[in-house]
Scaffold this motif. Structure first.
Motif, PDB file in Angstrom:
ATOM      1  N   TRP A 196     -20.890  -3.073  19.843  1.00  0.00           N
ATOM      2  CA  TRP A 196     -21.315  -4.452  19.487  1.00  0.00           C
ATOM      3  C   TRP A 196     -22.827  -4.504  19.456  1.00  0.00           C
ATOM      4  O   TRP A 196     -23.556  -5.261  18.843  1.00  0.00           O
ATOM      5  CB  TRP A 196     -20.773  -5.091  20.858  1.00  0.00           C
ATOM      6  N   GLN A 197     -23.423  -3.420  20.418  1.00  0.00           N
ATOM      7  CA  GLN A 197     -24.916  -3.183  20.358  1.00  0.00           C
ATOM      8  C   GLN A 197     -25.425  -2.831  18.972  1.00  0.00           C
ATOM      9  O   GLN A 197     -26.715  -3.190  18.481  1.00  0.00           O
ATOM     10  CB  GLN A 197     -25.380  -2.327  21.576  1.00  0.00           C
ATOM     11  N   ALA A 198     -24.689  -1.942  18.469  1.00  0.00           N
ATOM     12  CA  ALA A 198     -25.029  -1.539  17.054  1.00  0.00           C
ATOM     13  C   ALA A 198     -25.105  -2.318  16.039  1.00  0.00           C
ATOM     14  O   ALA A 198     -26.064  -2.649  15.164  1.00  0.00           O
ATOM     15  CB  ALA A 198     -24.215  -0.288  16.510  1.00  0.00           C
ATOM     16  N   LEU A 199     -24.164  -3.346  16.064  1.00  0.00           N
ATOM     17  CA  LEU A 199     -23.920  -4.605  15.019  1.00  0.00           C
ATOM     18  C   LEU A 199     -25.105  -5.608  15.295  1.00  0.00           C
ATOM     19  O   LEU A 199     -25.839  -5.999  14.718  1.00  0.00           O
ATOM     20  CB  LEU A 199     -22.511  -5.141  15.365  1.00  0.00           C
ATOM     21  N   ARG A 200     -25.222  -5.767  16.773  1.00  0.00           N
ATOM     22  CA  ARG A 200     -26.383  -6.993  17.108  1.00  0.00           C
ATOM     23  C   ARG A 200     -27.747  -6.436  16.836  1.00  0.00           C
ATOM     24  O   ARG A 200     -28.517  -7.161  16.403  1.00  0.00           O
ATOM     25  CB  ARG A 200     -25.855  -7.110  18.418  1.00  0.00           C
ATOM     26  N   LEU A 201     -27.941  -5.062  17.017  1.00  0.00           N
ATOM     27  CA  LEU A 201     -29.463  -4.620  17.227  1.00  0.00           C
ATOM     28  C   LEU A 201     -29.841  -3.935  15.893  1.00  0.00           C
ATOM     29  O   LEU A 201     -30.918  -3.875  15.608  1.00  0.00           O
ATOM     30  CB  LEU A 201     -29.604  -3.543  18.350  1.00  0.00           C
ATOM     31  N   VAL A 202     -28.759  -3.679  15.044  1.00  0.00           N
ATOM     32  CA  VAL A 202     -29.201  -2.998  13.693  1.00  0.00           C
ATOM     33  C   VAL A 202     -28.538  -3.735  12.538  1.00  0.00           C
ATOM     34  O   VAL A 202     -29.496  -4.127  11.664  1.00  0.00           O
ATOM     35  CB  VAL A 202     -28.483  -1.346  13.883  1.00  0.00           C
ATOM     36  N   THR A 203     -27.399  -3.870  12.342  1.00  0.00           N
ATOM     37  CA  THR A 203     -26.890  -4.380  11.251  1.00  0.00           C
ATOM     38  C   THR A 203     -27.219  -5.787  11.023  1.00  0.00           C
ATOM     39  O   THR A 203     -27.656  -6.487  10.174  1.00  0.00           O
ATOM     40  CB  THR A 203     -25.120  -4.527  11.523  1.00  0.00           C
ATOM     41  N   LEU A 204     -27.142  -6.711  12.059  1.00  0.00           N
ATOM     42  CA  LEU A 204     -27.462  -8.151  12.027  1.00  0.00           C
ATOM     43  C   LEU A 204     -28.793  -8.412  11.561  1.00  0.00           C
ATOM     44  O   LEU A 204     -29.142  -9.196  10.751  1.00  0.00           O
ATOM     45  CB  LEU A 204     -26.853  -8.932  13.243  1.00  0.00           C
ATOM     46  N   PRO A 205     -29.865  -7.721  12.204  1.00  0.00           N
ATOM     47  CA  PRO A 205     -31.075  -7.995  11.856  1.00  0.00           C
ATOM     48  C   PRO A 205     -31.435  -7.352  10.353  1.00  0.00           C
ATOM     49  O   PRO A 205     -32.206  -8.212   9.843  1.00  0.00           O
ATOM     50  CB  PRO A 205     -31.973  -7.036  12.705  1.00  0.00           C
ATOM     51  N   ALA A 206     -30.674  -6.351   9.986  1.00  0.00           N
ATOM     52  CA  ALA A 206     -31.002  -6.230   8.475  1.00  0.00           C
ATOM     53  C   ALA A 206     -30.161  -7.127   7.691  1.00  0.00           C
ATOM     54  O   ALA A 206     -30.705  -7.315   6.307  1.00  0.00           O
ATOM     55  CB  ALA A 206     -30.156  -4.752   8.131  1.00  0.00           C
ATOM     56  N   LEU A 207     -29.368  -8.099   7.964  1.00  0.00           N
ATOM     57  CA  LEU A 207     -28.651  -9.002   7.358  1.00  0.00           C
ATOM     58  C   LEU A 207     -29.290 -10.475   7.214  1.00  0.00           C
ATOM     59  O   LEU A 207     -28.981 -11.282   6.467  1.00  0.00           O
ATOM     60  CB  LEU A 207     -27.375  -9.195   7.984  1.00  0.00           C
ATOM     61  N   VAL A 208     -30.549 -10.587   8.205  1.00  0.00           N
ATOM     62  CA  VAL A 208     -31.259 -11.749   8.229  1.00  0.00           C
ATOM     63  C   VAL A 208     -31.770 -12.388   6.788  1.00  0.00           C
ATOM     64  O   VAL A 208     -31.419 -13.460   6.683  1.00  0.00           O
ATOM     65  CB  VAL A 208     -32.465 -11.816   9.221  1.00  0.00           C
ATOM     66  N   PRO A 209     -32.271 -11.597   6.138  1.00  0.00           N
ATOM     67  CA  PRO A 209     -32.668 -12.395   4.749  1.00  0.00           C
ATOM     68  C   PRO A 209     -31.504 -12.767   3.909  1.00  0.00           C
ATOM     69  O   PRO A 209     -31.617 -13.978   3.327  1.00  0.00           O
ATOM     70  CB  PRO A 209     -33.446 -10.920   3.925  1.00  0.00           C
ATOM     71  N   ALA A 210     -30.297 -11.899   3.807  1.00  0.00           N
ATOM     72  CA  ALA A 210     -29.182 -12.625   3.218  1.00  0.00           C
ATOM     73  C   ALA A 210     -28.384 -13.775   3.917  1.00  0.00           C
ATOM     74  O   ALA A 210     -28.162 -14.663   3.214  1.00  0.00           O
ATOM     75  CB  ALA A 210     -28.200 -11.452   3.249  1.00  0.00           C
ATOM     76  N   LEU A 211     -28.533 -13.742   5.192  1.00  0.00           N
ATOM     77  CA  LEU A 211     -28.174 -14.998   5.893  1.00  0.00           C
ATOM     78  C   LEU A 211     -28.928 -16.242   5.562  1.00  0.00           C
ATOM     79  O   LEU A 211     -28.607 -17.395   5.490  1.00  0.00           O
ATOM     80  CB  LEU A 211     -28.085 -14.804   7.342  1.00  0.00           C
ATOM     81  N   LEU A 212     -30.508 -15.911   5.841  1.00  0.00           N
ATOM     82  CA  LEU A 212     -31.074 -17.093   5.521  1.00  0.00           C
ATOM     83  C   LEU A 212     -31.041 -17.425   4.005  1.00  0.00           C
ATOM     84  O   LEU A 212     -30.852 -18.887   3.774  1.00  0.00           O
ATOM     85  CB  LEU A 212     -32.570 -16.644   5.702  1.00  0.00           C
ATOM     86  N   GLY A 213     -31.062 -16.764   3.137  1.00  0.00           N
ATOM     87  CA  GLY A 213     -30.666 -17.198   1.653  1.00  0.00           C
ATOM     88  C   GLY A 213     -29.482 -17.867   1.475  1.00  0.00           C
ATOM     89  O   GLY A 213     -29.371 -18.898   0.928  1.00  0.00           O
ATOM     90  N   ALA A 214     -28.245 -17.456   2.169  1.00  0.00           N
ATOM     91  CA  ALA A 214     -27.156 -17.906   1.978  1.00  0.00           C
ATOM     92  C   ALA A 214     -26.840 -19.192   2.737  1.00  0.00           C
ATOM     93  O   ALA A 214     -26.572 -20.124   2.083  1.00  0.00           O
ATOM     94  CB  ALA A 214     -25.787 -17.216   2.624  1.00  0.00           C
ATOM     95  N   GLY A 215     -27.640 -19.410   3.817  1.00  0.00           N
ATOM     96  CA  GLY A 215     -27.891 -20.677   4.616  1.00  0.00           C
ATOM     97  C   GLY A 215     -28.293 -21.686   3.862  1.00  0.00           C
ATOM     98  O   GLY A 215     -27.960 -22.816   3.736  1.00  0.00           O
ATOM     99  N   LEU A 216     -29.449 -21.349   3.351  1.00  0.00           N
ATOM    100  CA  LEU A 216     -30.327 -22.633   2.404  1.00  0.00           C
ATOM    101  C   LEU A 216     -29.624 -22.806   1.205  1.00  0.00           C
ATOM    102  O   LEU A 216     -29.476 -24.082   0.786  1.00  0.00           O
ATOM    103  CB  LEU A 216     -31.559 -21.674   1.807  1.00  0.00           C
TER     104      LEU A 216
END
Length: 277
Positions: free
Chosen positions: A176-196
């Protein structure tokens, strides 16, 4: 002769492109122009005025529909981001035939006619006895938007190395920490683009809203359609121009974010940031 033929082809392509863009965007430009018309006319432009924007600002029914559309778009965006990200993570982790089948099924909403999705949602909600309201619109929009989020997030995940998450695990992180601290921050650009992108699609979506909305308050596209049926007012041009502007800005912002941040952050920075946190 061959050289002349090659020289003529680009001119023909340019002419066809210009005609295509004129066919697509001249009606939109006409709506925008007549939203500033001084008189109540949809055929003769007499002068620039903000009269219809002033009328729009004092139209309580349209303002309520605008607020309803903003609420629907916001909730649908958040819901589809959560569910779509979870689905993308699961599909990226499953490398079996079952995962490929589920991934293919996930893409069906992208190719299914939206009217089919709207009718299916209406039959489902009426079949289970759920009263049509803004809640049913949100549920239908989330179901339709999950595919967009999943495709964008999976594209981002495909460009990430699994070694980064494994390195975080080696440094003592739990899954869970690897997902929260590593994977999800790397997905922020994609999440912002998908959200918009999802927000823009849901905000001006008509078909799903038409089949799943209740009596009042109606989403803005449905309200505009109902108003047009009883006579076209230039105030409709004003609200159409504003919707076009908002949707265009959101889509452009999504594309820019995906382009600027698509390169992502380096693996070392991600792990270091996770340790500092």
């Amino acid at each position: 002769m061959p050289r002349r033929s090659l020289e003529r082809r680009p001119r023909t392509a340019v002419a066809v492109t210009v005609l295509l863009f004129a066919w697509l965007y001249l009606p939109i430009l006409a709506v925008t122009l007549f939203s500033f018309n001084d008189k109540k006319s949809l055929s003769a432009f007499s002068g620039f005025s903000l009269r219809w924007y002033h009328d729009l600002a004092h139209d309580q029914a349209l303002l309520e529909s605008l607020v309803a559309s903003l609420q629907i778009a916001t909730l649908a965006t958040l819901g589809s981001l959560v569910l779509g990200t979870m689905l993308a993570l699961g599909l990226e982790r499953v490398r079996s035939r079952r995962g490929r089948v589920i991934g293919a099924v996930t893409l069906l909403p992208l190719v299914t006619p939206e009217i089919v999705t709207g009718v299916a949602a209406l039959l489902l909600f009426t079949g289970i006895g759920l009263k049509l309201s803004l809640t049913t619109v949100v549920l239908a929009e989330i179901t339709f938007s999950i595919a967009y989020v999943t495709v964008i997030v999976r594209g981002r995940l495909a460009g990430l190395s699994t070694e980064v998450e494994e390195a975080a695990r080696d440094l003592g992180c739990t899954p869970w920490q690897a997902l929260r601290l590593v994977t999800l921050p790397a997905l922020v650009p994609a999440l912002l683009g998908a959200g918009l992108l999802v927000f823009a699609l849901v905000f001006d979506d008509f078909v799903l809203a038409f089949f799943t909305t209740g009596v009042d308050p109606q989403p803005l596209p449905v309200r505009v359609y109902s108003s047009i049926r009883f006579g076209v007012s230039p105030a409709i041009n004003a609200i159409g121009t504003l919707m076009l502007l908002v949707s265009a800005l959101l889509i452009v912002a999504a594309l820019v974010l995906l382009r600027l941040f698509g390169r992502g952050t380096s693996s070392l920075e991600l792990i270091t940031g996770g340790e500092r946190r």
